[in-house]
Design a protein around this motif. Sequence first.
Motif, PDB file in Angstrom:
ATOM      1  N   VAL A 290       0.837  -1.203   0.000  1.00 32.81           N
ATOM      2  CA  VAL A 290       0.000   0.000   0.000  1.00 32.81           C
ATOM      3  C   VAL A 290       0.872   1.253   0.000  1.00 32.81           C
ATOM      4  CG1 VAL A 290      -1.567   1.375   1.428  1.00 32.81           C
ATOM      5  CG2 VAL A 290      -2.036  -1.050   1.040  1.00 32.81           C
ATOM      6  N   LEU A 291       1.872   1.284   0.887  1.00 31.90           N
ATOM      7  CA  LEU A 291       2.733   2.461   0.970  1.00 31.90           C
ATOM      8  C   LEU A 291       3.549   2.660  -0.306  1.00 31.90           C
ATOM      9  CD1 LEU A 291       4.036   2.197   4.658  1.00 31.90           C
ATOM     10  CD2 LEU A 291       2.281   3.736   3.750  1.00 31.90           C
ATOM     11  N   ALA A 292       4.000   1.559  -0.917  1.00 32.73           N
ATOM     12  CA  ALA A 292       4.750   1.670  -2.173  1.00 32.73           C
ATOM     13  C   ALA A 292       3.867   2.246  -3.276  1.00 32.73           C
ATOM     14  CB  ALA A 292       5.287   0.301  -2.583  1.00 32.73           C
ATOM     15  N   THR A 293       2.628   1.766  -3.344  1.00 31.54           N
ATOM     16  CA  THR A 293       1.706   2.257  -4.370  1.00 31.54           C
ATOM     17  C   THR A 293       1.357   3.723  -4.144  1.00 31.54           C
ATOM     18  OG1 THR A 293       0.768   0.029  -4.571  1.00 31.54           O
ATOM     19  CG2 THR A 293      -0.520   1.850  -5.484  1.00 31.54           C
ATOM     20  N   LEU A 294       1.068   4.083  -2.896  1.00 34.52           N
ATOM     21  CA  LEU A 294       0.751   5.483  -2.588  1.00 34.52           C
ATOM     22  C   LEU A 294       1.936   6.390  -2.901  1.00 34.52           C
ATOM     23  CD1 LEU A 294      -1.228   5.205   0.779  1.00 34.52           C
ATOM     24  CD2 LEU A 294      -2.136   5.671  -1.499  1.00 34.52           C
ATOM     25  N   SER A 295       3.145   5.908  -2.654  1.00 38.91           N
ATOM     26  CA  SER A 295       4.336   6.705  -2.958  1.00 38.91           C
ATOM     27  C   SER A 295       4.435   6.993  -4.449  1.00 38.91           C
ATOM     28  CB  SER A 295       5.596   5.974  -2.481  1.00 38.91           C
ATOM     29  OG  SER A 295       5.572   5.796  -1.078  1.00 38.91           O
ATOM     30  N   LEU A 296       4.115   6.007  -5.280  1.00 39.05           N
ATOM     31  CA  LEU A 296       4.152   6.207  -6.730  1.00 39.05           C
ATOM     32  C   LEU A 296       3.102   7.234  -7.158  1.00 39.05           C
ATOM     33  CD1 LEU A 296       4.663   2.538  -7.983  1.00 39.05           C
ATOM     34  CD2 LEU A 296       6.321   4.411  -8.075  1.00 39.05           C
ATOM     35  N   PHE A 297       1.912   7.151  -6.603  1.00 42.34           N
ATOM     36  CA  PHE A 297       0.886   8.140  -6.939  1.00 42.34           C
ATOM     37  C   PHE A 297       1.313   9.548  -6.501  1.00 42.34           C
ATOM     38  CE2 PHE A 297      -2.221   4.628  -7.430  1.00 42.34           C
ATOM     39  CZ  PHE A 297      -2.828   5.048  -8.601  1.00 42.34           C
ATOM     40  N   LEU A 298       1.901   9.649  -5.322  1.00 49.18           N
ATOM     41  CA  LEU A 298       2.369  10.956  -4.855  1.00 49.18           C
ATOM     42  C   LEU A 298       3.464  11.500  -5.765  1.00 49.18           C
ATOM     43  CD1 LEU A 298       2.457  10.386  -0.989  1.00 49.18           C
ATOM     44  CD2 LEU A 298       0.942  11.942  -2.231  1.00 49.18           C
ATOM     45  N   LEU A 299       4.342  10.622  -6.234  1.00 48.87           N
ATOM     46  CA  LEU A 299       5.394  11.051  -7.161  1.00 48.87           C
ATOM     47  C   LEU A 299       4.795  11.599  -8.455  1.00 48.87           C
ATOM     48  CD1 LEU A 299       8.324   8.442  -7.070  1.00 48.87           C
ATOM     49  CD2 LEU A 299       8.497  10.928  -6.800  1.00 48.87           C
ATOM     50  N   VAL A 300       3.788  10.911  -8.987  1.00 51.31           N
ATOM     51  CA  VAL A 300       3.163  11.369 -10.230  1.00 51.31           C
ATOM     52  C   VAL A 300       2.510  12.730 -10.023  1.00 51.31           C
ATOM     53  CG1 VAL A 300       1.351  10.899 -11.918  1.00 51.31           C
ATOM     54  CG2 VAL A 300       2.815   9.044 -11.132  1.00 51.31           C
ATOM     55  N   VAL A 301       1.748  12.874  -8.943  1.00 56.66           N
ATOM     56  CA  VAL A 301       1.069  14.157  -8.677  1.00 56.66           C
ATOM     57  C   VAL A 301       2.095  15.267  -8.497  1.00 56.66           C
ATOM     58  CG1 VAL A 301      -0.388  15.389  -7.028  1.00 56.66           C
ATOM     59  CG2 VAL A 301      -0.998  13.067  -7.714  1.00 56.66           C
ATOM     60  N   TRP A 302       3.163  14.988  -7.754  1.00 54.56           N
ATOM     61  CA  TRP A 302       4.203  16.002  -7.538  1.00 54.56           C
ATOM     62  C   TRP A 302       4.843  16.422  -8.850  1.00 54.56           C
ATOM     63  CZ3 TRP A 302       9.767  14.574  -7.490  1.00 54.56           C
ATOM     64  CH2 TRP A 302      10.585  15.701  -7.299  1.00 54.56           C
ATOM     65  N   ARG A 303       5.196  15.457  -9.697  1.00 54.27           N
ATOM     66  CA  ARG A 303       5.840  15.807 -10.965  1.00 54.27           C
ATOM     67  C   ARG A 303       4.901  16.586 -11.879  1.00 54.27           C
ATOM     68  NH1 ARG A 303      11.124  15.765 -10.463  1.00 54.27           N
ATOM     69  NH2 ARG A 303      11.265  15.829 -12.734  1.00 54.27           N
ATOM     70  N   VAL A 304       3.616  16.230 -11.871  1.00 57.99           N
ATOM     71  CA  VAL A 304       2.664  16.953 -12.715  1.00 57.99           C
ATOM     72  C   VAL A 304       2.535  18.403 -12.257  1.00 57.99           C
ATOM     73  CG1 VAL A 304       0.239  17.118 -13.373  1.00 57.99           C
ATOM     74  CG2 VAL A 304       1.377  14.905 -13.416  1.00 57.99           C
ATOM     75  N   PHE A 305       2.438  18.617 -10.955  1.00 55.34           N
ATOM     76  CA  PHE A 305       2.362  20.000 -10.463  1.00 55.34           C
ATOM     77  C   PHE A 305       3.676  20.753 -10.707  1.00 55.34           C
ATOM     78  CE2 PHE A 305      -1.292  18.665  -7.709  1.00 55.34           C
ATOM     79  CZ  PHE A 305      -2.188  19.569  -8.235  1.00 55.34           C
ATOM     80  N   ARG A 306       4.778  20.029 -10.663  1.00 56.95           N
ATOM     81  CA  ARG A 306       6.070  20.664 -10.977  1.00 56.95           C
ATOM     82  C   ARG A 306       6.104  21.094 -12.438  1.00 56.95           C
ATOM     83  NH1 ARG A 306      11.413  19.284 -12.421  1.00 56.95           N
ATOM     84  NH2 ARG A 306      13.001  20.353 -11.163  1.00 56.95           N
ATOM     85  N   ILE A 307       5.557  20.264 -13.328  1.00 57.46           N
ATOM     86  CA  ILE A 307       5.464  20.629 -14.741  1.00 57.46           C
ATOM     87  C   ILE A 307       4.564  21.847 -14.907  1.00 57.46           C
ATOM     88  CG2 ILE A 307       4.521  19.859 -16.970  1.00 57.46           C
ATOM     89  CD1 ILE A 307       5.495  17.029 -16.206  1.00 57.46           C
ATOM     90  N   ALA A 308       3.451  21.892 -14.167  1.00 61.13           N
ATOM     91  CA  ALA A 308       2.560  23.051 -14.234  1.00 61.13           C
ATOM     92  C   ALA A 308       3.282  24.326 -13.800  1.00 61.13           C
ATOM     93  CB  ALA A 308       1.333  22.812 -13.353  1.00 61.13           C
ATOM     94  N   ARG A 309       4.063  24.209 -12.734  1.00 64.51           N
ATOM     95  CA  ARG A 309       4.806  25.385 -12.257  1.00 64.51           C
ATOM     96  C   ARG A 309       5.863  25.816 -13.256  1.00 64.51           C
ATOM     97  NH1 ARG A 309       8.108  24.757  -6.756  1.00 64.51           N
ATOM     98  NH2 ARG A 309       9.396  23.526  -8.177  1.00 64.51           N
ATOM     99  N   THR A 310       6.541  24.839 -13.877  1.00 60.73           N
ATOM    100  CA  THR A 310       7.545  25.155 -14.894  1.00 60.73           C
ATOM    101  C   THR A 310       6.915  25.864 -16.087  1.00 60.73           C
ATOM    102  OG1 THR A 310       8.844  23.218 -14.245  1.00 60.73           O
ATOM    103  CG2 THR A 310       9.326  24.189 -16.398  1.00 60.73           C
ATOM    104  N   ALA A 311       5.725  25.385 -16.501  1.00 56.46           N
ATOM    105  CA  ALA A 311       5.016  26.013 -17.618  1.00 56.46           C
ATOM    106  C   ALA A 311       4.606  27.433 -17.273  1.00 56.46           C
ATOM    107  CB  ALA A 311       3.794  25.179 -17.996  1.00 56.46           C
ATOM    108  N   ALA A 312       4.146  27.650 -16.054  1.00 61.65           N
ATOM    109  CA  ALA A 312       3.766  29.003 -15.637  1.00 61.65           C
ATOM    110  C   ALA A 312       4.977  29.927 -15.632  1.00 61.65           C
ATOM    111  CB  ALA A 312       3.119  28.954 -14.251  1.00 61.65           C
ATOM    112  N   ALA A 313       6.113  29.438 -15.133  1.00 61.24           N
ATOM    113  CA  ALA A 313       7.333  30.248 -15.107  1.00 61.24           C
ATOM    114  C   ALA A 313       7.840  30.551 -16.506  1.00 61.24           C
ATOM    115  CB  ALA A 313       8.411  29.528 -14.304  1.00 61.24           C
ATOM    116  N   ALA A 314       7.535  29.671 -17.470  1.00 56.42           N
ATOM    117  CA  ALA A 314       7.980  29.872 -18.852  1.00 56.42           C
ATOM    118  C   ALA A 314       7.005  30.733 -19.645  1.00 56.42           C
ATOM    119  CB  ALA A 314       8.155  28.520 -19.538  1.00 56.42           C
ATOM    120  N   GLY A 315       5.969  31.242 -18.988  1.00 57.76           N
ATOM    121  CA  GLY A 315       5.001  32.089 -19.681  1.00 57.76           C
ATOM    122  C   GLY A 315       4.027  31.316 -20.544  1.00 57.76           C
TER     123      GLY A 315
END
Length: 394
Positions: A290-315
């Motif tokens: 369970v913890l391994a699976t939840l960690s993978l989901f958290l990683l995906v969500v974190w990377r997606v929001f990081r991509i969103a922030r990168t896109a915002a910073a790039a205009g």
Amino acid sequence: MSAVPLTFARSSARPRHYAFDGVLLLSVAGILLIGLVMMTSASISIADRQMHEPLHFLERQLAGVVLGLLAAMIAMSIPTPVWERLGVPMMILAFVLLIMVLIPGVGHEVNGSRRWLRAGIMNFQVSELVRVLMLLYLASYVVRRQAELKDRLKGFLKPLGMLMGAAGLLLLEPDFGAATVLMTTGLGVLFLAGVKLRHFIALVALAAGGMGLLAVTSAYRLKRLTTFLDPWADPFNSGFQLTQSLIAIGRGEMFGVGLGASVQKLFYLPEAHTDFVFAVLAEELGLTGVLATLSLFLLVVWRVFRIARTAAAAGLPFQAYSAGAFGIWLALQTFINIGVNLGLLPTKGLTLPLMSYGGSSMLVTLGWLGLIMRIHHEASTAGRLAVSRRERPS
């Protein structure tokens, strides 16, 4: 490891680098592999009983994965400004699909719900695609009407009206879970876009009140709500599904009973390979899985929001809101599905993204992830160009 460049040959012989987010790719691949294993384990007995083919659901799920990967490749090949320009047509298509599925003879009915359209050998669940179309329209709207959205209540009410219209048609299917997720994710995008806080709070309270009223005025949904509060009051009828899920999770303990050794999936836990695949995972792999699976989901969500922030910073605001919408949806639906399995939330009938059985969900989710990878590529490219311009001598 955040960006893996691939080189493609071009007619001009100049290399073209495509930037992939390696962490995102590996995390998604991990969830997909765990999902295929657990979905097969959860479905093998029911497939053998009903279809006399133990791997029936695995074969269909693999077909959904292949189609989803093709959809991801197509989405990655389309520049995101194309999606932005198609915002209004996508919204119109979403409403056309929602109306079509309600037409007798066109929409396919299963267990009293008309949610599917026939698409060759498979039934396509309309709400999966509608969610993406509506959220991409919303991302294009908040970019086009940024000033109006921030300064005037009318600018907030327009997209909210579109969301409520789509949610209303989803409720007619009925699909309360999909309607709730669409409204909540849409409101999250509007919040990210910077609407006035007093307008947002007031209308969120109104939307929550409306959803609550719909829940208590429907006998079916009210029964689900009361069952969730005390499933042990009627463990052999209305509370059967939830009590069996809790038993499965409890049996898993720290390391699980072993892959394939679940007892609950055999006769007791309904929909074990769809809505309750997480309970089977918890029983067979325990808290460690369970913890391994939840960690993978958290990683995906974190990377997606990081991509969103990168896109915002790039205009790139449309790209940022589109990625943000996916991150909000993924986190929300994962939370709801796991919350239902754990008895923390009423049963909603929502799949666990990338893990539960369902070709429509797999196809659309992987296709949307392809768009996220395209956004990452464009944001990374824009960022490198900005840096090179700053470093270029005047």
